[in-house]
Design an enzyme around this catalytic site. Sequence first.
Site, PDB file in Angstrom:
ATOM      1  N   HIS A  10       0.875  -1.182   0.000  1.00 49.32           N
ATOM      2  CA  HIS A  10       0.000   0.000   0.000  1.00 49.32           C
ATOM      3  C   HIS A  10       0.908   1.227   0.000  1.00 49.32           C
ATOM      4  CE1 HIS A  10      -2.358  -3.004   2.337  1.00 49.32           C
ATOM      5  NE2 HIS A  10      -3.436  -2.408   1.898  1.00 49.32           N
ATOM      6  N   ASP A  14       2.201   1.975   3.371  1.00 49.71           N
ATOM      7  CA  ASP A  14       3.169   1.053   3.985  1.00 49.71           C
ATOM      8  C   ASP A  14       4.590   1.555   3.815  1.00 49.71           C
ATOM      9  OD1 ASP A  14       1.024  -0.691   4.216  1.00 49.71           O
ATOM     10  OD2 ASP A  14       1.598  -1.890   2.472  1.00 49.71           O
ATOM     11  N   HIS A  39     -11.024 -13.828   3.909  1.00 47.19           N
ATOM     12  CA  HIS A  39     -12.223 -13.060   3.547  1.00 47.19           C
ATOM     13  C   HIS A  39     -13.331 -14.011   3.104  1.00 47.19           C
ATOM     14  CE1 HIS A  39      -9.647  -9.225   2.554  1.00 47.19           C
ATOM     15  NE2 HIS A  39      -9.493  -9.667   3.783  1.00 47.19           N
ATOM     16  N   ASP A  46      -4.814 -13.737  -2.240  1.00 52.59           N
ATOM     17  CA  ASP A  46      -4.177 -13.364  -0.984  1.00 52.59           C
ATOM     18  C   ASP A  46      -4.217 -14.594  -0.098  1.00 52.59           C
ATOM     19  OD1 ASP A  46      -3.512 -10.826  -1.697  1.00 52.59           O
ATOM     20  OD2 ASP A  46      -4.796  -9.805  -0.245  1.00 52.59           O
ATOM     21  N   ASP A 105      -5.821 -13.357   9.559  1.00 48.32           N
ATOM     22  CA  ASP A 105      -4.684 -13.309   8.622  1.00 48.32           C
ATOM     23  C   ASP A 105      -3.523 -14.209   9.047  1.00 48.32           C
ATOM     24  OD1 ASP A 105      -5.927 -11.571   6.877  1.00 48.32           O
ATOM     25  OD2 ASP A 105      -4.970  -9.776   7.671  1.00 48.32           O
TER      26      ASP A 105
HETATM   27  C1  XUL Z   1      -7.520  -6.325   4.402  1.00 50.75           C
HETATM   28  C2  XUL Z   1      -6.747  -6.794   3.231  1.00 50.75           C
HETATM   29  C3  XUL Z   1      -5.908  -5.755   2.554  1.00 50.75           C
HETATM   30  C4  XUL Z   1      -5.869  -5.887   1.085  1.00 50.75           C
HETATM   31  C5  XUL Z   1      -5.119  -4.769   0.403  1.00 50.75           C
HETATM   32  O1  XUL Z   1      -8.264  -7.309   5.001  1.00 50.75           O
HETATM   33  O2  XUL Z   1      -6.797  -7.933   2.868  1.00 50.75           O
HETATM   34  O3  XUL Z   1      -4.638  -5.814   3.100  1.00 50.75           O
HETATM   35  O4  XUL Z   1      -5.306  -7.088   0.670  1.00 50.75           O
HETATM   36  O5  XUL Z   1      -5.597  -3.529   0.744  1.00 50.75           O
HETATM   37 CO    CO Z   2      -5.946  -8.989   1.301  1.00 51.44          CO
END
Ligand code: XUL
Ligand code: CO
Length: 436
Positions: free
Chosen positions: A99, A102, A270, A295, A308
């Site tokens: 990001h 970051d 997610h 991800d 996470d």
């Molecule tokens: C938040 C998430 C973020 C996105 C990028 O849950 O997954 O880090 O991957 O903004």
């Molecule tokens: Co993410």
Amino acid sequence: MTYFPHIEKIKYEGKESTNPFAFRHYNPEEEVLGKPMKDHMRFAIAYWHSFVNEGNDPFGKGVNQRTWLTEDPMETAKNRVEAAFEFFEKLGVEYFCFHDMDVAPFGNSLAEFFANLDEIVDLIEQKMQETGIKLLWNTADRHTNPIYVNGAASSNNADVYAVSAAQVKKGIDISKRLGGKNFVFWGGREGYETLLNTDMPFEEENIARLYKMAIDYSNEIGHGELTFLLEPKPKEPMKHQYDFDAATSMAFLQKYGLTDRFKLNLEANHATLAGHTFEHEMAVARSYNALGSLDANQGDMLLGWDTDEFPTDLYTVTLAMYEVLENGGLEPGGINFDAKVRRTSFEMDDLFLAHIAGMDTFARGLKAAARLKEERFFDQIKEERYASYQEGIGLEIINDQTDLKKLSEYALNHNDVENKSSHIEYVKAKLNDYIY
Ligand code: XUL
Ligand code: CO
């Protein structure tokens, strides 16, 4: 200067190795289904979790030992670049994601932020050239800054909308400069708390407007190859997130005519927060030809938030890698470790141990998925299960040769409808043989 002095380049040492700083399954050049493992995976490191997160939680401060931290935010940012590229190289991962927030401190104004970004991106660019490490995707953090309290592109405040657009523009500029192939939109605060004060269609239309501007701008600056990735998530931080899951996100993209340039970036945790499996989300995306990137992480079924964690659940990872194979790979996307070490894993070396665990799990998952594919495990099950559509009335249905009158006539003449057992327990037991 080295940030990980005790760590040598991580090597593949095979299953029997007892060296914690070695891969036991991930062998980058080993071919699986005719392609090196590393090209199936296209692993990426998430800058935010590994180089920014300090190991704090709502009940306590940061505990992570991170030798790049200093009193001066710009110095810290520069140290992070050094540390990150040392880490990428030693781990043997070829991609990274970040990001804007970051990599550079915000400072006191948007202009200062952009100037800080320019300085740090110079360094990143130099490191990329030196090492050959590439940018999988970058994104604009439009959730951390307090101005985003009511959303970014969904904000009721047009000035906030403009700031968010400025960050997206800057992000696309950076992407072009660093040769990024994807740009992520995770709608962190694009959602709402209550309909009592929210015009939902208005907010969604505004978000779509921003995405159209992003497409136009990428074309305008000669970066039209860029794939935009929408990342669904159902809750946290907003109660109702507009991009709840893959299906909801696809409906949004279709409604606003964005499917040509947008695909999905799907995250395991997610998916489970939305009440789906990871492979379900991937299968939905595939059905729209929109599986862009992943991800990688995992949640905790006993907790209701986005934990996470590093992915170590071989079962899920195998099924996910099967979807990747069915998709014909992920390029130009990849597998980004959007995962953070547990708070109790606070040493620098834990960053290596955690990624090695995730990479080895994906390597095992890939191999199991390849066996499933080679032996047509799921294909055979499905062929048998849908066999009634290969002949007679079934074939007429799928060839669009029937109508309600004909089907009704057929049904009235067939009183002996017979169903077959799925024997699903047997299927699951056999699947275990492939995975473990
Ligand atoms: C938040 C998430 C973020 C996105 C990028 O849950 O997954 O880090 O991957 O903004
Ligand atoms: Co993410």
